[in-house]
Design a protein around this motif. Sequence first.
Motif, PDB file in Angstrom:
ATOM      1  N   ASP A 260       0.830  -1.213   0.000  1.00 16.10           N
ATOM      2  CA  ASP A 260       0.000   0.000   0.000  1.00 16.10           C
ATOM      3  C   ASP A 260       0.865   1.265   0.000  1.00 16.10           C
ATOM      4  O   ASP A 260       2.090   1.202   0.087  1.00 16.10           O
ATOM      5  CB  ASP A 260      -0.940   0.000   1.205  1.00 16.10           C
ATOM      6  N   ASP A 261       0.206   2.414  -0.055  1.00 11.15           N
ATOM      7  CA  ASP A 261       0.928   3.685  -0.139  1.00 11.15           C
ATOM      8  C   ASP A 261       0.146   4.766   0.592  1.00 11.15           C
ATOM      9  O   ASP A 261      -1.040   4.602   0.908  1.00 11.15           O
ATOM     10  CB  ASP A 261       1.117   4.076  -1.611  1.00 11.15           C
ATOM     11  N   MET A 262       0.812   5.866   0.881  1.00 11.84           N
ATOM     12  CA  MET A 262       0.166   7.088   1.334  1.00 11.84           C
ATOM     13  C   MET A 262       0.328   8.111   0.216  1.00 11.84           C
ATOM     14  O   MET A 262       1.454   8.479  -0.128  1.00 11.84           O
ATOM     15  CB  MET A 262       0.781   7.613   2.627  1.00 11.84           C
ATOM     16  N   THR A 263      -0.776   8.540  -0.362  1.00 15.11           N
ATOM     17  CA  THR A 263      -0.724   9.516  -1.445  1.00 15.11           C
ATOM     18  C   THR A 263      -0.683  10.924  -0.859  1.00 15.11           C
ATOM     19  O   THR A 263      -1.493  11.273   0.003  1.00 15.11           O
ATOM     20  CB  THR A 263      -1.936   9.373  -2.378  1.00 15.11           C
ATOM     21  N   ILE A 264       0.276  11.718  -1.308  1.00 17.47           N
ATOM     22  CA  ILE A 264       0.425  13.102  -0.873  1.00 17.47           C
ATOM     23  C   ILE A 264       0.096  14.005  -2.049  1.00 17.47           C
ATOM     24  O   ILE A 264       0.749  13.921  -3.095  1.00 17.47           O
ATOM     25  CB  ILE A 264       1.858  13.377  -0.383  1.00 17.47           C
ATOM     26  N   CYS A 265      -0.912  14.848  -1.879  1.00 20.53           N
ATOM     27  CA  CYS A 265      -1.297  15.771  -2.946  1.00 20.53           C
ATOM     28  C   CYS A 265      -1.095  17.212  -2.489  1.00 20.53           C
ATOM     29  O   CYS A 265      -1.473  17.570  -1.368  1.00 20.53           O
ATOM     30  CB  CYS A 265      -2.756  15.568  -3.353  1.00 20.53           C
ATOM     31  N   LEU A 266      -0.501  18.009  -3.352  1.00 20.19           N
ATOM     32  CA  LEU A 266      -0.299  19.431  -3.096  1.00 20.19           C
ATOM     33  C   LEU A 266      -1.084  20.216  -4.139  1.00 20.19           C
ATOM     34  O   LEU A 266      -0.836  20.072  -5.343  1.00 20.19           O
ATOM     35  CB  LEU A 266       1.196  19.784  -3.173  1.00 20.19           C
ATOM     36  N   ASP A 267      -2.041  20.988  -3.655  1.00 21.06           N
ATOM     37  CA  ASP A 267      -2.922  21.756  -4.534  1.00 21.06           C
ATOM     38  C   ASP A 267      -3.557  20.861  -5.607  1.00 21.06           C
ATOM     39  O   ASP A 267      -3.638  21.206  -6.788  1.00 21.06           O
ATOM     40  CB  ASP A 267      -2.171  22.915  -5.188  1.00 21.06           C
ATOM     41  N   GLY A 268      -3.977  19.670  -5.162  1.00 22.82           N
ATOM     42  CA  GLY A 268      -4.713  18.766  -6.031  1.00 22.82           C
ATOM     43  C   GLY A 268      -3.882  17.885  -6.931  1.00 22.82           C
ATOM     44  O   GLY A 268      -4.428  17.049  -7.666  1.00 22.82           O
ATOM     45  N   LEU A 269      -2.546  18.011  -6.900  1.00 25.33           N
ATOM     46  CA  LEU A 269      -1.675  17.231  -7.775  1.00 25.33           C
ATOM     47  C   LEU A 269      -0.744  16.345  -6.936  1.00 25.33           C
ATOM     48  O   LEU A 269      -0.314  16.739  -5.848  1.00 25.33           O
ATOM     49  CB  LEU A 269      -0.839  18.154  -8.661  1.00 25.33           C
ATOM     50  N   PRO A 270      -0.429  15.138  -7.435  1.00 29.58           N
ATOM     51  CA  PRO A 270       0.470  14.243  -6.685  1.00 29.58           C
ATOM     52  C   PRO A 270       1.839  14.881  -6.476  1.00 29.58           C
ATOM     53  O   PRO A 270       2.508  15.275  -7.434  1.00 29.58           O
ATOM     54  CB  PRO A 270       0.577  13.004  -7.595  1.00 29.58           C
ATOM     55  N   ALA A 271       2.250  14.970  -5.226  1.00 29.20           N
ATOM     56  CA  ALA A 271       3.531  15.614  -4.906  1.00 29.20           C
ATOM     57  C   ALA A 271       4.700  14.824  -5.469  1.00 29.20           C
ATOM     58  O   ALA A 271       5.739  15.405  -5.809  1.00 29.20           O
ATOM     59  CB  ALA A 271       3.674  15.753  -3.393  1.00 29.20           C
ATOM     60  N   ARG A 272       4.546  13.535  -5.593  1.00 28.60           N
ATOM     61  CA  ARG A 272       5.650  12.684  -6.067  1.00 28.60           C
ATOM     62  C   ARG A 272       6.090  13.049  -7.477  1.00 28.60           C
ATOM     63  O   ARG A 272       7.273  12.934  -7.817  1.00 28.60           O
ATOM     64  CB  ARG A 272       5.214  11.213  -6.009  1.00 28.60           C
ATOM     65  N   THR A 273       5.139  13.471  -8.296  1.00 30.84           N
ATOM     66  CA  THR A 273       5.453  13.752  -9.699  1.00 30.84           C
ATOM     67  C   THR A 273       5.367  15.226 -10.072  1.00 30.84           C
ATOM     68  O   THR A 273       5.944  15.644 -11.080  1.00 30.84           O
ATOM     69  CB  THR A 273       4.501  12.960 -10.621  1.00 30.84           C
ATOM     70  N   HIS A 274       4.644  16.030  -9.272  1.00 33.19           N
ATOM     71  CA  HIS A 274       4.391  17.410  -9.681  1.00 33.19           C
ATOM     72  C   HIS A 274       5.025  18.470  -8.779  1.00 33.19           C
ATOM     73  O   HIS A 274       5.154  19.621  -9.194  1.00 33.19           O
ATOM     74  CB  HIS A 274       2.871  17.659  -9.757  1.00 33.19           C
ATOM     75  N   ALA A 275       5.406  18.102  -7.560  1.00 30.77           N
ATOM     76  CA  ALA A 275       5.977  19.101  -6.657  1.00 30.77           C
ATOM     77  C   ALA A 275       7.446  19.341  -6.991  1.00 30.77           C
ATOM     78  O   ALA A 275       8.175  18.420  -7.384  1.00 30.77           O
ATOM     79  CB  ALA A 275       5.842  18.648  -5.204  1.00 30.77           C
ATOM     80  N   SER A 276       7.890  20.583  -6.826  1.00 25.53           N
ATOM     81  CA  SER A 276       9.303  20.903  -7.010  1.00 25.53           C
ATOM     82  C   SER A 276      10.113  20.317  -5.858  1.00 25.53           C
ATOM     83  O   SER A 276       9.562  19.889  -4.844  1.00 25.53           O
ATOM     84  CB  SER A 276       9.499  22.416  -7.052  1.00 25.53           C
ATOM     85  N   GLN A 277      11.430  20.316  -6.009  1.00 28.66           N
ATOM     86  CA  GLN A 277      12.270  19.780  -4.938  1.00 28.66           C
ATOM     87  C   GLN A 277      12.107  20.591  -3.657  1.00 28.66           C
ATOM     88  O   GLN A 277      12.073  20.028  -2.554  1.00 28.66           O
ATOM     89  CB  GLN A 277      13.732  19.749  -5.369  1.00 28.66           C
TER      90      GLN A 277
END
Length: 360
Positions: A260-277
Amino acid sequence: MIVAWLGIENFRNHRATKLTLNAERTLIVGPNGHGKTNLLEALALLDGSGSFRGASAETLVRSGCDRAFVRAGIQRNRRTYLVEMEITLAGRSRVQVNGQRMKSLRDLADVVSTVVFCPADLSIAAGAPSVRRELLDNVLTSIDREYRAMRLDFERVLRQRNNLLKQVGQRPDDEALMTLDVWDAQLAAVGEAIAQQRDAVCSALTSPAHDAYCQLAGSAADLRLSYTAHWRESSLSAALAQARAEDLRRGTTTVGPHRDDMTICLDGLPARTHASQGEQRSIALALRLAQHRYTAQISGIDPVILLDDVFSELDEGRAARLVGCLPPAQTVVTSATGHVPPGIEAHSQVQIRDGEVMAA
């Protein structure tokens, strides 16, 4: 709680080191590679969660030795504890509290509680699901004895099921299938309970993590956490039945809490792929702050904060805002330069060189 002193022998590059720790803030200074982080690692081992660097016993024990020792004096709820850990190259580590042998390393969480902030935390937002599962499990094992027992039970059943899958291959006989049914029933029961607990703590961390992120970022944002387990759309029992053919083919269990996983979303987008460093680093810090706040709230004990050279990874603004977010708990900070942001000045300072204390 307070760690009054720490003593280590033959641990990593430390032959014999003993430190008295300030009840508020201690700064550990020394060149990179000389043993600062090793001291924080030893402190973190005292809560039973293992090395935050993912190290095995072979790497914890000083080269040329067959065992290492970690000892500490703990003050908690007006009581004093002596925690002693023996790490051996062969066999399991042994721990005792006030001279009494403990059955499980994880039960040290009843005495010691720590929260570690380190540069590798960037992987919380950007790394593999196992990193996020570990965060949730560390929170739960630090406050819940029943969850610790569930985790041990789940690991035992999963190991037995995987061993059976490897042994029988793709052509199991009737006896093997009956045994597999037994393991499936046990795995489903404990797995459902683990997922329920993780889901609950994930929800509990969302609000404090959101608040901490906004403070760290210096602006409004929408940070949300959710527990992701696709098998929960039906049940783990049904998912195991559906995956059985694939599990037999691969010789391993492909569905359950261990995937399983814990999904982290920032402003509605997955942080893993869309958040800056920079955003991912703030997310990681926010989750550690949320971990500390939730653990303190449930246990009534402020975990010791261990900051491993985190300020060198932050810009001036984020560093100052992190200082403003830190709770008033005992804090141990490492720094290669000795410079820390205003507001977190040390009450005592320790110089480390080549695994030895130069001044304290």
